[in-house]
Design a protein around this motif. Structure first.
Motif, PDB file in Angstrom:
ATOM      1  N   ASP A   3       0.830  -1.202   0.000  1.00 26.77           N
ATOM      2  CA  ASP A   3       0.000   0.000   0.000  1.00 26.77           C
ATOM      3  C   ASP A   3       0.868   1.256   0.000  1.00 26.77           C
ATOM      4  OD1 ASP A   3      -2.337  -1.425  -0.011  1.00 26.77           O
ATOM      5  OD2 ASP A   3      -2.563  -1.440   2.161  1.00 26.77           O
ATOM      6  N   ILE A   4       1.951   1.220   0.769  1.00 29.59           N
ATOM      7  CA  ILE A   4       2.868   2.365   0.814  1.00 29.59           C
ATOM      8  C   ILE A   4       3.500   2.584  -0.559  1.00 29.59           C
ATOM      9  CG2 ILE A   4       5.023   3.231   1.795  1.00 29.59           C
ATOM     10  CD1 ILE A   4       4.314   1.772   4.368  1.00 29.59           C
ATOM     11  N   PHE A   5       3.916   1.476  -1.181  1.00 36.78           N
ATOM     12  CA  PHE A   5       4.560   1.555  -2.498  1.00 36.78           C
ATOM     13  C   PHE A   5       3.598   2.114  -3.541  1.00 36.78           C
ATOM     14  CE2 PHE A   5       5.567  -0.392  -6.618  1.00 36.78           C
ATOM     15  CZ  PHE A   5       6.889   0.025  -6.775  1.00 36.78           C
ATOM     16  N   LEU A   6       2.377   1.601  -3.583  1.00 38.04           N
ATOM     17  CA  LEU A   6       1.398   2.057  -4.571  1.00 38.04           C
ATOM     18  C   LEU A   6       0.972   3.503  -4.310  1.00 38.04           C
ATOM     19  CD1 LEU A   6      -0.849  -1.128  -4.949  1.00 38.04           C
ATOM     20  CD2 LEU A   6       0.889  -0.266  -6.535  1.00 38.04           C
ATOM     21  N   GLY A   7       0.870   3.867  -3.029  1.00 36.68           N
ATOM     22  CA  GLY A   7       0.544   5.246  -2.697  1.00 36.68           C
ATOM     23  C   GLY A   7       1.618   6.210  -3.176  1.00 36.68           C
ATOM     24  N   ALA A   8       2.886   5.804  -3.028  1.00 40.01           N
ATOM     25  CA  ALA A   8       3.998   6.631  -3.501  1.00 40.01           C
ATOM     26  C   ALA A   8       3.991   6.730  -5.018  1.00 40.01           C
ATOM     27  CB  ALA A   8       5.317   6.048  -3.008  1.00 40.01           C
ATOM     28  N   TYR A 248      11.525   9.332  -6.080  1.00 42.29           N
ATOM     29  CA  TYR A 248      11.616  10.276  -4.968  1.00 42.29           C
ATOM     30  C   TYR A 248      10.497  10.035  -3.963  1.00 42.29           C
ATOM     31  CZ  TYR A 248      11.084  14.605  -2.360  1.00 42.29           C
ATOM     32  OH  TYR A 248      10.913  15.515  -1.348  1.00 42.29           O
ATOM     33  N   ARG A 249       9.292   9.844  -4.476  1.00 47.14           N
ATOM     34  CA  ARG A 249       8.156   9.613  -3.572  1.00 47.14           C
ATOM     35  C   ARG A 249       8.291   8.287  -2.833  1.00 47.14           C
ATOM     36  NH1 ARG A 249       5.773  13.817  -1.566  1.00 47.14           N
ATOM     37  NH2 ARG A 249       5.957  15.480  -3.122  1.00 47.14           N
ATOM     38  N   ILE A 250       8.838   7.289  -3.501  1.00 45.13           N
ATOM     39  CA  ILE A 250       9.063   5.999  -2.837  1.00 45.13           C
ATOM     40  C   ILE A 250      10.090   6.162  -1.718  1.00 45.13           C
ATOM     41  CG2 ILE A 250      10.007   3.679  -3.144  1.00 45.13           C
ATOM     42  CD1 ILE A 250       8.809   3.720  -5.985  1.00 45.13           C
ATOM     43  N   ILE A 251      11.153   6.909  -1.998  1.00 43.79           N
ATOM     44  CA  ILE A 251      12.183   7.163  -0.980  1.00 43.79           C
ATOM     45  C   ILE A 251      11.577   7.872   0.226  1.00 43.79           C
ATOM     46  CG2 ILE A 251      14.280   8.480  -0.459  1.00 43.79           C
ATOM     47  CD1 ILE A 251      15.123   8.018  -3.381  1.00 43.79           C
ATOM     48  N   ILE A 252      10.776   8.904  -0.036  1.00 42.00           N
ATOM     49  CA  ILE A 252      10.146   9.650   1.046  1.00 42.00           C
ATOM     50  C   ILE A 252       9.218   8.743   1.863  1.00 42.00           C
ATOM     51  CG2 ILE A 252       8.496  11.480   1.577  1.00 42.00           C
ATOM     52  CD1 ILE A 252      11.271  12.485   0.854  1.00 42.00           C
ATOM     53  N   ALA A 253       8.449   7.902   1.172  1.00 40.48           N
ATOM     54  CA  ALA A 253       7.525   7.000   1.864  1.00 40.48           C
ATOM     55  C   ALA A 253       8.269   6.040   2.791  1.00 40.48           C
ATOM     56  CB  ALA A 253       6.698   6.221   0.849  1.00 40.48           C
ATOM     57  N   PHE A 254       9.374   5.488   2.314  1.00 38.13           N
ATOM     58  CA  PHE A 254      10.128   4.537   3.135  1.00 38.13           C
ATOM     59  C   PHE A 254      10.890   5.240   4.256  1.00 38.13           C
ATOM     60  CE2 PHE A 254       9.490   1.630  -0.464  1.00 38.13           C
ATOM     61  CZ  PHE A 254       9.120   0.486   0.236  1.00 38.13           C
ATOM     62  N   VAL A 255      11.332   6.459   4.001  1.00 38.29           N
ATOM     63  CA  VAL A 255      11.990   7.221   5.065  1.00 38.29           C
ATOM     64  C   VAL A 255      11.010   7.506   6.199  1.00 38.29           C
ATOM     65  CG1 VAL A 255      12.937   9.491   5.617  1.00 38.29           C
ATOM     66  CG2 VAL A 255      13.796   8.251   3.652  1.00 38.29           C
TER      67      VAL A 255
END
Length: 297
Positions: A3-8, A248-255
């Protein structure tokens, strides 16, 4: 985690349109245009206000595009006709747009809860809002990449690219470089405004402050795309910008997932961009070290 990945990914696709707009001014025209911080909020403000007044969401997004085109035109005229430096021209327009956006919305923010948006036709087909954003975002990015690839292959598009590379040579060929700069700024801010309109409809509101720091986000996405996905041809560069925005959004989500406070996100982004921009300098420092090691061997 999925869900985090798809949201990013969904948010990255919307910001990819803005990233391509930043690329046009920053890389192609070699202009640091801060107008985008005002035009992205302007696109959101126009779309949100129009939708709240009952305008069709797609027509509202088109109105946002016109607003962005106008913002870019003003910056271009300030720079080319009044001879104000490009950076200062963008700052002046950005400051002016803050008041303009407040007048458009009538207040600091406009909510879009329970109102139809450009994603509504997809949700009526049974999609979730996130999936609708991904589908429409992919369609928009594909259309923008395709149209820009065609446009920058035309005579005018080639002249714009040449203006950023070597304006003196272009002027010697009889091309009006001022007009090329204006066209580039207009296209750039039009794309940024579309991105703002799509983001506002995705998050359900438009806010006058939503453009703050957007230029840094755009630059981060541009640099990440160029470093990770290369820039061999112009088409691959355009694709790398979209991939960079999503990365970038994936990086921010995982951070954030790892526990970084949300208040530190802009600091994290600024440091990331600063390091990426300083990489050539770091390489020059490391190069003499490598030479001395070889000589010592």
């Amino acid at each position: 985690m999925l869900d985090i990945f798809l949201g990013a990914i969904s948010l990255g696709l919307l910001w990819a349109v803005m990233t391509i707009g930043v690329y046009i001014t920053y890389r192609i025209l070699d202009i640091a245009d801060l107008t985008v911080e005002g035009s992205i909020a302007m696109g959101a403000a126009i779309a949100a206000k129009a939708i709240s007044l009952g305008v069709n969401p797609f027509a509202a997004t088109a109105l946002a595009l016109l607003g962005g085109l106008t913002a870019g035109l003003i910056t271009g005229l300030l720079h080319t006709k009044l001879k104000i430096p490009a950076l200062l021209s963008g700052i002046l327009t950005m400051i002016a747009l803050y008041s303009v956006n407040l007048h458009i919305m009538g207040k600091a923010n406009v909510a879009l809860l329970r109102m139809d948006t450009v994603y509504t036709p997809f949700t009526k087909l049974g999609m979730s809002t996130r999936d609708a954003v991904i589908v429409l975002g992919f369609i928009c990015v594909s259309a923008v990449v395709g149209i820009l690839y065609w446009f920058f292959g035309t005579e005018i598009g080639s002249a714009i690219r040449a203006t950023g590379d070597n304006p003196h040579m272009v002027r010697a060929q009889g091309i009006n470089t001022n007009m090329m700069k204006i066209i580039g700024l207009v296209i750039s801010n039009g794309l940024v405004a579309i991105s703002g309109a799509l983001i506002a409809q995705s998050q359900g509101f438009a806010d006058v402050q939503m453009g703050t720091g957007s230029i840094v986000i755009g630059l981060a996405s541009v640099i990440i795309g160029e470093v990770l996905f290369g820039r061999k041809s112009f088409f691959s560069r355009l694709l790398s910008l979209a991939l960079g925005a999503m990365t970038y959004r994936i990086i921010i989500a995982f951070v954030l997932k790892l526990g970084m406070p949300a208040n530190d996100l802009k600091l994290f982004t600024a440091i990331t961009v600063a390091i990426a921009l300083a990489l050539p300098v770091f390489k020059t420092y490391l190069h003499p070290i490598k030479i001395s090691i070889k000589e010592g061997d």
